[in-house]
Design an enzyme around this catalytic site. Structure first.
Site, mmCIF file in Angstrom:
data_model
loop_
_atom_site.group_PDB
_atom_site.id
_atom_site.type_symbol
_atom_site.label_atom_id
_atom_site.label_comp_id
_atom_site.label_asym_id
_atom_site.label_seq_id
_atom_site.Cartn_x
_atom_site.Cartn_y
_atom_site.Cartn_z
ATOM 1 N N LYS A 116 0.861 -1.187 0.000
ATOM 2 C CA LYS A 116 0.000 0.000 0.000
ATOM 3 C C LYS A 116 0.888 1.224 0.000
ATOM 4 O O LYS A 116 2.034 1.171 0.458
ATOM 5 C CB LYS A 116 -0.890 0.020 1.247
ATOM 6 C CG LYS A 116 -2.153 0.816 1.054
ATOM 7 C CD LYS A 116 -3.202 0.033 0.275
ATOM 8 C CE LYS A 116 -4.477 0.796 0.087
ATOM 9 N NZ LYS A 116 -5.554 -0.055 -0.425
HETATM 10 P P1 NAD Z 1 -13.147 7.555 -2.743
HETATM 11 O O1 NAD Z 1 -12.202 8.629 -2.379
HETATM 12 O O2 NAD Z 1 -13.580 7.401 -4.161
HETATM 13 O O3 NAD Z 1 -14.498 7.673 -1.871
HETATM 14 C C1 NAD Z 1 -14.547 7.784 -0.489
HETATM 15 C C2 NAD Z 1 -15.816 8.555 -0.146
HETATM 16 O O4 NAD Z 1 -16.062 8.464 1.237
HETATM 17 C C3 NAD Z 1 -15.713 10.032 -0.498
HETATM 18 O O5 NAD Z 1 -16.876 10.425 -1.220
HETATM 19 C C4 NAD Z 1 -15.615 10.723 0.858
HETATM 20 O O6 NAD Z 1 -16.189 12.010 0.865
HETATM 21 C C5 NAD Z 1 -16.377 9.759 1.738
HETATM 22 N N1 NAD Z 1 -15.985 9.789 3.157
HETATM 23 C C6 NAD Z 1 -14.741 9.864 3.684
HETATM 24 N N2 NAD Z 1 -14.794 9.839 5.036
HETATM 25 C C7 NAD Z 1 -16.104 9.728 5.346
HETATM 26 C C8 NAD Z 1 -16.794 9.631 6.571
HETATM 27 N N3 NAD Z 1 -16.161 9.651 7.741
HETATM 28 N N4 NAD Z 1 -18.160 9.519 6.535
HETATM 29 C C9 NAD Z 1 -18.825 9.489 5.349
HETATM 30 N N5 NAD Z 1 -18.201 9.572 4.161
HETATM 31 C C10 NAD Z 1 -16.863 9.688 4.164
HETATM 32 O O7 NAD Z 1 -12.492 6.204 -2.195
HETATM 33 P P2 NAD Z 1 -12.851 4.719 -2.609
HETATM 34 O O8 NAD Z 1 -11.895 4.279 -3.653
HETATM 35 O O9 NAD Z 1 -14.314 4.596 -2.835
HETATM 36 O O10 NAD Z 1 -12.443 3.948 -1.278
HETATM 37 C C11 NAD Z 1 -13.292 3.875 -0.143
HETATM 38 C C12 NAD Z 1 -12.823 2.756 0.760
HETATM 39 O O11 NAD Z 1 -12.840 1.522 0.041
HETATM 40 C C13 NAD Z 1 -11.409 2.896 1.305
HETATM 41 O O12 NAD Z 1 -11.353 2.301 2.581
HETATM 42 C C14 NAD Z 1 -10.587 2.068 0.338
HETATM 43 O O13 NAD Z 1 -9.375 1.613 0.904
HETATM 44 C C15 NAD Z 1 -11.547 0.926 0.101
HETATM 45 N N6 NAD Z 1 -11.328 0.170 -1.148
HETATM 46 C C16 NAD Z 1 -11.288 0.795 -2.359
HETATM 47 C C17 NAD Z 1 -11.140 0.035 -3.514
HETATM 48 C C18 NAD Z 1 -11.193 0.647 -4.887
HETATM 49 O O14 NAD Z 1 -11.218 -0.116 -5.858
HETATM 50 N N7 NAD Z 1 -11.261 1.948 -5.038
HETATM 51 C C19 NAD Z 1 -10.976 -1.358 -3.422
HETATM 52 C C20 NAD Z 1 -11.028 -1.971 -2.164
HETATM 53 C C21 NAD Z 1 -11.206 -1.196 -1.030
#
Ligand code: NAD
Length: 426
Positions: free
Chosen positions: A116
């Site tokens: 990561k």
């Molecule tokens: P992203 O930045 O696209 O979206 C995250 C969203 O969550 C944003 O809209 C943000 O405003 C919101 N947010 C942040 N803190 C918040 C809170 N406390 N309460 C409510 N909303 C909140 O990120 P993403 O890629 O969607 O990733 C989200 C999670 O999923 C992370 O933990 C990431 O590690 C995990 N993840 C992502 C992927 C991927 O393919 N993108 C894959 C596996 C896991």
């Protein structure tokens, strides 16, 4: 190896993701009766890189940003994992996320280790040009540590297809040739995979479908609350809405929405696209985010960040199923509370593995130079997610442990077996 239970994490460090990871790892390793030498190998990351990157800002000044790349394990293949931009990034968080990638890739049985990365910065306060310069300098600093056979970054919080395009271009400039397979999550026109953008959300829907089957529930009667409406949350909400689930709650940083009859997610996506926020969406009423997390529903789907289900709110959660879209949304202390309440947990290292699985497909397609139809990508993803769900649930039943510990045990067993076979341990 010390004898531990997951709740042995002292409450002081409840919110430290590395401690949360280590508590589950120790507990699962103990259940597996893992050899002490293998425990030592797997408990800590293989490599931790810290970079301080100078960047020229739009105002003519120079700023220095701190970035990390942690490679937890390369036993089963190249390290794999996203890059996160956030003011809250810490080395312990990146360590935890890197080790979760090792376990996740092993749970879905794809040939990658775990890594990561993160840069401490606030993307909301940076221009596109500043973000590009941070990304290029970060990539250049990591040049000898990343590559299709070494470590393959991908998007995570606050990074996206554009970030991956810059990383790919910077790496390729140094290599003097285009190397698409150095990162995944790229735009489709430059070596990205069809279906990657929706893949994590699609995987979440697939494992929810499997959980419903197991618990004898129907999609139409299933009310879902989603926290985070970014890549993962919005795609999960859209796909689940399209197949009949009722999305009754959406929680974002600047506000939350509730509609007991379910929201029109296409309309919400359009509203957010036009207004840059979900706040004020006419198809739902404004709600309080903390209250929505513990609202009456069948599925709670956190898809934002770590530590949102803790000892402070776990006992109030009413959802029958917790499907973890985010990495590390639940603390180790909260695990025990949820287990007592018999919440059916689909742990992050299984639930959100659709993203890395389709990243694996992207890496394969880049190396083949041959790109698959979206239906082929989705079909392969479907197969892997269903099989992995079955593996974890069967493992939990056979070993009388909860789904999270089963997923860790399955993963640790697979990685440890490879290490033994390779002879690293000899
Ligand atoms: P992203 O930045 O696209 O979206 C995250 C969203 O969550 C944003 O809209 C943000 O405003 C919101 N947010 C942040 N803190 C918040 C809170 N406390 N309460 C409510 N909303 C909140 O990120 P993403 O890629 O969607 O990733 C989200 C999670 O999923 C992370 O933990 C990431 O590690 C995990 N993840 C992502 C992927 C991927 O393919 N993108 C894959 C596996 C896991």
């Amino acid at each position: 190896m010390p004898t531990m239970t997951t709740s042995a994490v002292v409450h002081d460090s409840e919110l430290n993701p590395w401690q949360s990871q280590a508590a589950r790892f120790d507990f699962a390793a103990q259940k597996l009766e893992l050899d002490e030498g293998l425990w030592k190998i797997l408990r800590y990351p293989t490599r931790e890189i810290i970079v301080h990157i100078p960047v020229g800002m739009d105002n003519g000044r120079i700023e220095v940003f701190t970035g990390y790349r942690v490679q937890h394990s390369i036993a089963r293949g190249p390290a794999k994992g996203g890059v996160r931009y956030s003011p809250d990034v810490t080395l312990d968080e990146v360590r935890a996320l890197a080790s979760w990638m090792t376990w996740k890739c092993a749970v879905v049985n794809i040939p990658f280790g775990g890594a990561k990365g993160g840069v401490i910065c606030d993307p909301k306060k940076l221009s596109l040009g500043e973000l590009e310069r941070i990304t290029r300098r970060y990539t250049a600093e990591l040049f000898e540590f990343i590559g299709p056979e070494k470590d393959v970054p991908a998007p995570d919080m606050n990074t996206n297809e554009q970030t991956m395009a810059w990383m790919m271009d910077t790496y390729s400039m140094h290599m003097r040739q285009t190397v698409t397979a150095v990162v995944t999550g790229k735009p489709v026109n430059m070596g990205g995979s069809r279906g990657r953008r929706e893949a994590t959300g699609r995987g979440l829907m697939i494992v929810c479908d499997e959980a419903l089957k197991k618990l004898g529930m129907q999609r139409e009667d299933t009310r879902v609350v989603v926290q985070g409406f970014g890549n993962v949350g919005s795609n999960a909400a859209k796909l689940m809405h399209d197949t009949g689930y009722k999305i009754i709650g959406v929680i974002e940083v600047d506000g939350a929405l509730f509609n007991r009859n379910g929201m029109d997610i296409d309309a919400l996506l359009e509203y957010r696209q036009r207004n840059g926020t979900i706040v004020g969406f006419p198809g739902a009423e404004a709600a309080n985010g903390a209250d929505l997390m513990v609202a009456d529903c069948e599925v709670l789907l956190p898809a934002a960040t770590e530590n949102v289900i803790t000892s402070q709110n776990a006992d109030k959660i009413k959802a029958r199923i917790l499907c973890e879209g985010a990495n590390g949304p639940t603390t180790a202390v909260a695990d025990d509370i949820l287990a007592d309440k018999k919440v059916f947990v689909i742990p992050d290292i299984l639930a959100n593995a659709g993203g890395v699985t389709t990243s694996y497909f992207e890496w394969v397609q880049d190396r083949q130079g041959y790109f698959w139809k979206e239906s082929v990508v989705n079909e392969q993803l479907d197969h892997i997610m269903r099989e992995s769900f079955d593996d974890v649930v069967r493992y939990a039943e056979t070993h009388s442990v909860n789904n999270r510990i089963a997923a860790y045990m399955l993963a640790i067993d697979r990685v440890a077996f490879t290490i033994k076979q390779r002879g690293i341990y000899a």
